[in-house]
Motif scaffolding. Structure first.
Motif, PDB file in Angstrom:
ATOM      1  N   THR A 100      -5.365   1.235  -4.879  1.00  0.00           N
ATOM      2  CA  THR A 100      -3.979   0.747  -4.807  1.00  0.00           C
ATOM      3  C   THR A 100      -3.645  -0.104  -6.025  1.00  0.00           C
ATOM      4  OG1 THR A 100      -4.030   0.756  -2.381  1.00  0.00           O
ATOM      5  CG2 THR A 100      -2.345  -0.602  -3.438  1.00  0.00           C
ATOM      6  N   ILE A 101      -4.595  -0.919  -6.464  1.00  0.00           N
ATOM      7  CA  ILE A 101      -4.377  -1.741  -7.672  1.00  0.00           C
ATOM      8  C   ILE A 101      -4.162  -0.852  -8.888  1.00  0.00           C
ATOM      9  CG2 ILE A 101      -5.518  -3.325  -9.279  1.00  0.00           C
ATOM     10  CD1 ILE A 101      -6.808  -4.671  -6.851  1.00  0.00           C
ATOM     11  N   ARG A 112      -8.225  -0.817  -1.593  1.00  0.00           N
ATOM     12  CA  ARG A 112      -7.606  -1.879  -2.400  1.00  0.00           C
ATOM     13  C   ARG A 112      -7.718  -1.560  -3.879  1.00  0.00           C
ATOM     14  NH1 ARG A 112     -10.523  -7.121  -1.327  1.00  0.00           N
ATOM     15  NH2 ARG A 112      -9.229  -7.765  -3.116  1.00  0.00           N
ATOM     16  N   TRP A 113      -8.893  -1.103  -4.285  1.00  0.00           N
ATOM     17  CA  TRP A 113      -9.111  -0.819  -5.712  1.00  0.00           C
ATOM     18  C   TRP A 113      -8.175   0.280  -6.203  1.00  0.00           C
ATOM     19  CZ3 TRP A 113     -11.065   3.721  -8.065  1.00  0.00           C
ATOM     20  CH2 TRP A 113     -11.269   3.598  -9.446  1.00  0.00           C
ATOM     21  N   GLU A 135     -14.628  -9.331  -7.507  1.00  0.00           N
ATOM     22  CA  GLU A 135     -14.043  -9.872  -6.283  1.00  0.00           C
ATOM     23  C   GLU A 135     -15.063 -10.636  -5.437  1.00  0.00           C
ATOM     24  OE1 GLU A 135     -10.659  -9.569  -5.086  1.00  0.00           O
ATOM     25  OE2 GLU A 135     -10.492  -9.223  -7.251  1.00  0.00           O
ATOM     26  N   PHE A 179      -9.597   5.154   2.074  1.00  0.00           N
ATOM     27  CA  PHE A 179      -8.949   3.979   2.668  1.00  0.00           C
ATOM     28  C   PHE A 179      -9.643   3.529   3.951  1.00  0.00           C
ATOM     29  CE2 PHE A 179      -5.711   5.014  -0.368  1.00  0.00           C
ATOM     30  CZ  PHE A 179      -5.116   3.790  -0.655  1.00  0.00           C
ATOM     31  N   ASP A 215      -0.691   0.461  -8.653  1.00  0.00           N
ATOM     32  CA  ASP A 215       0.309  -0.570  -8.944  1.00  0.00           C
ATOM     33  C   ASP A 215       0.356  -0.923 -10.432  1.00  0.00           C
ATOM     34  OD1 ASP A 215       1.003  -0.666  -6.293  1.00  0.00           O
ATOM     35  OD2 ASP A 215      -0.247  -2.405  -5.821  1.00  0.00           O
ATOM     36  N   PRO A 244     -12.049  -0.523   3.185  1.00  0.00           N
ATOM     37  CA  PRO A 244     -10.979  -1.376   2.650  1.00  0.00           C
ATOM     38  C   PRO A 244     -11.098  -1.713   1.157  1.00  0.00           C
ATOM     39  CG  PRO A 244     -11.574  -2.123   4.828  1.00  0.00           C
ATOM     40  CD  PRO A 244     -12.558  -1.045   4.469  1.00  0.00           C
ATOM     41  N   PRO A 245     -12.280  -2.104   0.634  1.00  0.00           N
ATOM     42  CA  PRO A 245     -12.350  -2.415  -0.796  1.00  0.00           C
ATOM     43  C   PRO A 245     -11.980  -1.226  -1.675  1.00  0.00           C
ATOM     44  CG  PRO A 245     -14.284  -3.263   0.337  1.00  0.00           C
ATOM     45  CD  PRO A 245     -13.572  -2.377   1.305  1.00  0.00           C
ATOM     46  N   MET A 255       0.846  -1.194   0.000  1.00  0.00           N
ATOM     47  CA  MET A 255       0.000   0.000   0.000  1.00  0.00           C
ATOM     48  C   MET A 255       0.881   1.243   0.000  1.00  0.00           C
ATOM     49  SD  MET A 255      -2.858   1.196   2.807  1.00  0.00           S
ATOM     50  CE  MET A 255      -3.758  -0.339   2.604  1.00  0.00           C
TER      51      MET A 255
END
Length: 347
Positions: A23-24, A20-21, A109, A13, A27, A16-17, A1
């Motif tokens: 952050t993806i 995560r989304w 997911e 943040f 990345d 959480p979902p 993260m």
């Protein structure tokens, strides 16, 4: 993260979902401006869900419709003569794209059992001439970008003369090379070739991830040399070209937000609230179209993937219509002259 993302979007943040989304997306290497737009859009949607007390993961189309109504009726941040309330159509589209992609993620997911509540446009190739596309959640308007008149441009330059040398150089380079704000703010000292007056835009710093080399004018070259002397007082190291002069961030790379704020200040003082950092790019490409550049040449200069985008500037310049009108008027004029010549044979 990424810690920077968490600091910029703490509300996002907290779910959480959502964290995560985003952050993806980070990345995967999406452009920083895209990440920021996605983050701000999703934060806005999460705030709306909190105000209307519904669970994001189980939202229905009624909730999305209420959100669209909210976007369309909130007070305009920058009112214009033709829009005093609501977000611009392009901004609404951007917000809904982020929300739709987030719900795609929840469905994939297994965090949401229902379908995506944000409707997509549906392409039906058997309908109409060459197929048709049914409208999505909201209509999509393709408006020509606003550009200043010659008088308004002169007013901007009058105000710009009072700005620091850094802002004057960034303004001039943005126009000369049709740079996006991310491109101007991420320029490195090694990207500029002063001997040939060329800028190399690295692929990772561009929206389309395609590098290109663009020129700048002799006048901008003089500004560049003057700025280098000032920059040496901030840092003698190679790296980011444009540095902050504020006490808090002294010698740090200038951010796109700092540059956008500087442009807003210049625009306000010039009495042109519609002027933004992107207007310089619009104006440059329109001027190239006015000068008779071929559409493919403009696309290459601008870094467009498709010439459909470039056509906007051809339309904005009115070049094709003006040429066609001139030719039509010439032919009509010649026809009338020929008829007048026939009068000489009448006794």
């Amino acid at each position: 993260m990424d810690a920077g993302l968490v600091l910029r979007f703490p509300l996002l943040f907290s779910l959480p979902p959502a964290g995560r989304w985003l952050t993806i997306q980070f990345d995967l290497g999406l452009a920083p401006a895209t990440i920021d737009a996605y983050g701000r859009a999703l934060v806005d949607y999460l705030r709306f869900s909190q105000q209307h007390t519904f669970v994001v993961e189980t939202a229905t189309r009624e909730h999305i419709a209420a959100y669209v109504h909210h976007l369309a009726n909130q007070p305009a941040v920058r009112p214009t003569p033709d829009r005093t309330a609501g977000l611009a159509n392009a901004t609404m589209q951007q917000r809904l794209v982020a929300v739709r992609l987030f719900y795609d993620f929840l469905v994939e997911e297994g965090l949401r059992t229902q379908d995506n509540p944000v409707r997509r446009g549906i392409y039906t190739p058997h309908k109409g001439f060459g197929g048709s596309r049914e409208r999505g959640l909201i209509p999509h308007y393709q408006k020509l970008p606003w550009i200043p008149s010659d008088e308004e441009w002169s007013a901007l330059l009058t105000v710009l003369k009072q700005e620091p040398i850094r802002n004057r150089l960034m303004f001039a380079l943005s126009y000369d090379a049709a740079l996006r704000r991310e491109e101007i703010c991420t320029l490195q000292t090694g990207d500029v070739d002063p001997t040939r007056r060329l800028i190399t835009l690295r692929a990772e710093a561009t929206k389309g991830r395609r590098s290109r080399v663009v020129p700048y004018s002799p006048a901008t070259g003089q500004l560049y040399m003057a700025y280098l002397h000032q920059r040496q007082r901030l840092s003698r190291q190679r790296g980011p070209l444009f540095l902050s002069e504020s006490r808090r961030n002294r010698s740090q790379p200038i951010s796109i937000w700092t540059w956008a704020k500087a442009i807003r200040t210049i625009a306000r003082r010039a009495g042109l609230p519609r002027f933004t950092s992107h207007t310089l790019r619009h104006l440059c490409l329109t001027d190239l179209a006015r000068a008779g550049w071929d559409i493919h040449e403009i696309a290459l200069f601008a870094g467009h993937r498709h010439t459909d985008t470039t056509l906007i500037y051809i339309h904005l310049s009115g070049r094709d219509l003006a040429d066609r009108l001139a030719k039509s008027m010439n032919s009509v004029h010649a026809w009338r002259i020929a008829l007048l010549e026939g009068l000489a044979s009448v006794n």
